[in-house]
Design an enzyme around this catalytic site. Structure first.
Site, PDB file in Angstrom:
ATOM      1  N   GLU A 130       0.833  -1.214   0.000  1.00  0.00           N
ATOM      2  CA  GLU A 130       0.000   0.000   0.000  1.00  0.00           C
ATOM      3  C   GLU A 130       0.867   1.263   0.000  1.00  0.00           C
ATOM      4  O   GLU A 130       1.829   1.366   0.754  1.00  0.00           O
ATOM      5  CB  GLU A 130      -0.889  -0.027   1.251  1.00  0.00           C
ATOM      6  N   ARG A 161     -15.655   4.106   4.142  1.00  0.00           N
ATOM      7  CA  ARG A 161     -16.377   5.294   4.571  1.00  0.00           C
ATOM      8  C   ARG A 161     -15.397   6.457   4.744  1.00  0.00           C
ATOM      9  O   ARG A 161     -15.685   7.587   4.391  1.00  0.00           O
ATOM     10  CB  ARG A 161     -17.093   5.035   5.904  1.00  0.00           C
ATOM     11  N   ALA A 181     -19.770   2.548   4.419  1.00  0.00           N
ATOM     12  CA  ALA A 181     -19.075   1.957   3.276  1.00  0.00           C
ATOM     13  C   ALA A 181     -19.987   1.047   2.464  1.00  0.00           C
ATOM     14  O   ALA A 181     -19.846   0.941   1.240  1.00  0.00           O
ATOM     15  CB  ALA A 181     -17.849   1.190   3.767  1.00  0.00           C
TER      16      ALA A 181
HETATM   17  C1  LIG Z   1      -7.396  -1.552   4.613  1.00  0.00           C
HETATM   18  C2  LIG Z   1      -7.828  -0.164   4.982  1.00  0.00           C
HETATM   19  C3  LIG Z   1      -7.581   0.881   4.094  1.00  0.00           C
HETATM   20  C4  LIG Z   1      -7.982   2.182   4.425  1.00  0.00           C
HETATM   21  N1  LIG Z   1      -7.726   3.186   3.526  1.00  0.00           N
HETATM   22  C5  LIG Z   1      -8.140   4.438   3.808  1.00  0.00           C
HETATM   23  C6  LIG Z   1      -7.952   5.491   2.857  1.00  0.00           C
HETATM   24  O1  LIG Z   1      -7.403   5.269   1.769  1.00  0.00           O
HETATM   25  N2  LIG Z   1      -8.381   6.732   3.192  1.00  0.00           N
HETATM   26  C7  LIG Z   1      -9.002   6.991   4.382  1.00  0.00           C
HETATM   27  O2  LIG Z   1      -9.385   8.151   4.628  1.00  0.00           O
HETATM   28  N3  LIG Z   1      -9.228   6.013   5.302  1.00  0.00           N
HETATM   29  C8  LIG Z   1      -8.801   4.745   5.041  1.00  0.00           C
HETATM   30  N4  LIG Z   1      -9.021   3.741   5.946  1.00  0.00           N
HETATM   31  C9  LIG Z   1      -9.639   4.055   7.246  1.00  0.00           C
HETATM   32  C10 LIG Z   1     -11.176   3.890   7.231  1.00  0.00           C
HETATM   33  O3  LIG Z   1     -11.724   4.800   6.295  1.00  0.00           O
HETATM   34  C11 LIG Z   1     -11.682   4.158   8.653  1.00  0.00           C
HETATM   35  O4  LIG Z   1     -11.262   3.147   9.502  1.00  0.00           O
HETATM   36  C12 LIG Z   1     -13.172   4.434   8.785  1.00  0.00           C
HETATM   37  O5  LIG Z   1     -13.418   4.974  10.071  1.00  0.00           O
HETATM   38  C13 LIG Z   1     -14.047   3.201   8.642  1.00  0.00           C
HETATM   39  O6  LIG Z   1     -14.184   2.893   7.324  1.00  0.00           O
HETATM   40  P1  LIG Z   1     -15.114   1.636   6.861  1.00  0.00           P
HETATM   41  O7  LIG Z   1     -15.009   1.589   5.407  1.00  0.00           O
HETATM   42  O8  LIG Z   1     -14.818   0.439   7.649  1.00  0.00           O
HETATM   43  O9  LIG Z   1     -16.548   2.213   7.301  1.00  0.00           O
HETATM   44  P2  LIG Z   1     -17.918   1.490   7.622  1.00  0.00           P
HETATM   45  O10 LIG Z   1     -17.959   0.094   7.119  1.00  0.00           O
HETATM   46  O11 LIG Z   1     -18.983   2.421   7.173  1.00  0.00           O
HETATM   47  O12 LIG Z   1     -17.878   1.415   9.215  1.00  0.00           O
HETATM   48  C14 LIG Z   1     -17.748   2.585  10.012  1.00  0.00           C
HETATM   49  C15 LIG Z   1     -18.443   2.356  11.372  1.00  0.00           C
HETATM   50  O13 LIG Z   1     -19.841   2.254  11.172  1.00  0.00           O
HETATM   51  C16 LIG Z   1     -20.329   0.985  11.591  1.00  0.00           C
HETATM   52  N5  LIG Z   1     -21.300   0.567  10.559  1.00  0.00           N
HETATM   53  C17 LIG Z   1     -21.034   0.215   9.287  1.00  0.00           C
HETATM   54  N6  LIG Z   1     -22.169  -0.049   8.609  1.00  0.00           N
HETATM   55  C18 LIG Z   1     -23.178   0.159   9.479  1.00  0.00           C
HETATM   56  C19 LIG Z   1     -24.576   0.074   9.393  1.00  0.00           C
HETATM   57  N7  LIG Z   1     -25.185  -0.293   8.251  1.00  0.00           N
HETATM   58  N8  LIG Z   1     -25.317   0.376  10.486  1.00  0.00           N
HETATM   59  C20 LIG Z   1     -24.734   0.755  11.638  1.00  0.00           C
HETATM   60  N9  LIG Z   1     -23.372   0.851  11.797  1.00  0.00           N
HETATM   61  C21 LIG Z   1     -22.620   0.554  10.729  1.00  0.00           C
HETATM   62  C22 LIG Z   1     -19.096   0.070  11.645  1.00  0.00           C
HETATM   63  O14 LIG Z   1     -19.235  -0.973  12.602  1.00  0.00           O
HETATM   64  C23 LIG Z   1     -18.016   1.052  12.040  1.00  0.00           C
HETATM   65  O15 LIG Z   1     -18.015   1.257  13.424  1.00  0.00           O
HETATM   66  C24 LIG Z   1      -8.634   2.431   5.667  1.00  0.00           C
HETATM   67  C25 LIG Z   1      -8.872   1.361   6.566  1.00  0.00           C
HETATM   68  C26 LIG Z   1      -8.490   0.086   6.223  1.00  0.00           C
HETATM   69  C27 LIG Z   1      -8.746  -1.033   7.190  1.00  0.00           C
END
Ligand SMILES: Cc1cc2nc3c(=O)[nH]c(=O)nc-3n(C[C@H](O)[C@H](O)[C@H](O)COP(=O)(O)OP(=O)(O)OC[C@H]3O[C@@H](n4cnc5c(N)ncnc54)[C@H](O)[C@@H]3O)c2cc1C
Length: 304
Positions: A30, A120, A141
């Site tokens: 990455e 997200r 997300a």
């Molecule tokens: C491999 C990896 C790469 C990353 N790359 C980046 C990047 O390029 N840029 C950046 O800014 N960040 C990045 N991040 C960080 C990430 O954006 C954050 O950790 C963010 O806070 C959560 O993203 P998510 O996609 O898991 O969100 P989600 O899946 O939306 O989850 C966020 C929170 O909401 C909760 N949730 C999800 N869906 C629901 C629902 N339907 N109802 C109720 N609660 C729900 C989850 O349990 C979690 O607590 C990365 C993280 C990882 C693990």
């Protein structure tokens, strides 16, 4: 067929879904988009070094707060067009309306990029601040997975959290969300960085209990200096285990030794993960490939 978007170019790179299905262990690296010409040089030197290892794919992050949109697309496009590597473009919902997200997905498609990591994103003020969605944007997300899927034959990855996402009620809630993302069309997941192999295998088991069997790639970042201990804890919202910090603090007067111990800890963790059945390793490089390359080579029994 892409609806309302430029179709991905002929000769565009394979999907990560196809690469993972081929059954070989996946090794990926990455990077983040550079902000200065000097950083750009460092990035491309690292990418060329990684290219020689023939990794499964390389990924380019999307800046916190949606700040590096153009840089992310530019670097991802160049990887697709000027290297032999398969690129994965990250995409977050931060500060973007649905229309803007559609246009970023279109820009990826037009550059021959078929692999996207649907995230997200963290709140612009950092992981400890409350999440605020764009008024015409998305909250989770899973909605982005659905949007990307609705726009064409893309391969979509998502985030997973062995140590729990800071906002999740508990580990089980996190596993349920991961299963829902898979149900919505995610092909695989990449985890947040972590240090305990058991935490990874527990996540895999919890997700499986919800019927989720997509490949979950462990995200690994070697600690190369003492300052990173604090930084990593800030980024993930979780303190590093004392078993790890004790080993690093024991040699903290000697920066070279800290780096060596950090590489050793990461190599041991990767060995446990792979021998326990993890489908591969996703290395977080911070754009300097030496430490992650060394861990990768340790796994093959070689040195840089
Ligand atoms: C491999 C990896 C790469 C990353 N790359 C980046 C990047 O390029 N840029 C950046 O800014 N960040 C990045 N991040 C960080 C990430 O954006 C954050 O950790 C963010 O806070 C959560 O993203 P998510 O996609 O898991 O969100 P989600 O899946 O939306 O989850 C966020 C929170 O909401 C909760 N949730 C999800 N869906 C629901 C629902 N339907 N109802 C109720 N609660 C729900 C989850 O349990 C979690 O607590 C990365 C993280 C990882 C693990």
């Amino acid at each position: 067929m892409v609806t309302g978007l430029p179709s991905t170019r002929p000769g565009s790179t394979p999907t990560i879904r196809e690469l993972l299905a081929a059954g070989n262990r996946s090794f990926s690296f990455e990077f983040f988009p550079p902000k200065t010409p000097e950083a750009e040089e460092v990035l491309w030197r690292s990418i060329r070094e990684i290219e020689q290892l023939r990794p499964t794919f390389v990924s380019i992050t999307y800046g916190a707060g949606g700040t590096t949109r153009d840089g992310t697309i530019r670097v991802t496009e160049r990887v697709a067009q000027d290297t032999s590597l398969t690129p994965l473009g990250h995409l977050t919902c931060v500060a973007h309306s649905r229309d803007e997200l559609r246009s970023v997905i279109g820009a990826y498609a037009g550059s021959g990029v078929r692999n996207m990591l649907a995230l997200r994103g963290d709140p612009p003020g950092g992981p400890s601040q409350p999440w605020v969605a764009h008024p015409e944007g998305m909250n989770h997300a899973i909605e982005l997975v659905e949007l990307i899927r609705s726009l064409g034959d893309f391969c979509v990855g998502v985030a997973a959290f062995p140590d729990k996402h800071p906002e999740a009620a508990d580990l089980d809630a996190d596993a349920r969300v991961l299963a829902e993302k898979a149900e919505a069309g995610a092909d695989y997941a990449i985890t947040q960085m972590f240090f305990g192999a058991d935490d990874y295998f527990s996540l895999v088991d919890r997700a499986a209990a919800y019927g989720c069997d997509i490949p979950i790639l462990p995200g690994i970042m070697p600690v190369t200096n003492i300052k990173q201990i604090k930084r990593m804890a800030e980024l993930t919202g979780m303190a590093l285990p004392t078993a790890v910090t004790d080993r690093l603090h024991a040699v903290e007067e000697d920066p070279k030794a800290v780096r060596e111990v950090g590489i050793e800890i990461a190599s041991e963790l990767c060995e446990k993960l792979l021998s326990g059945g993890a489908p591969g390793i996703h290395f977080i490089t911070l754009n300097r490939s030496t430490a992650t390359r060394q861990v990768y080579l340790n796994l093959q029994g070689t040195t840089v």
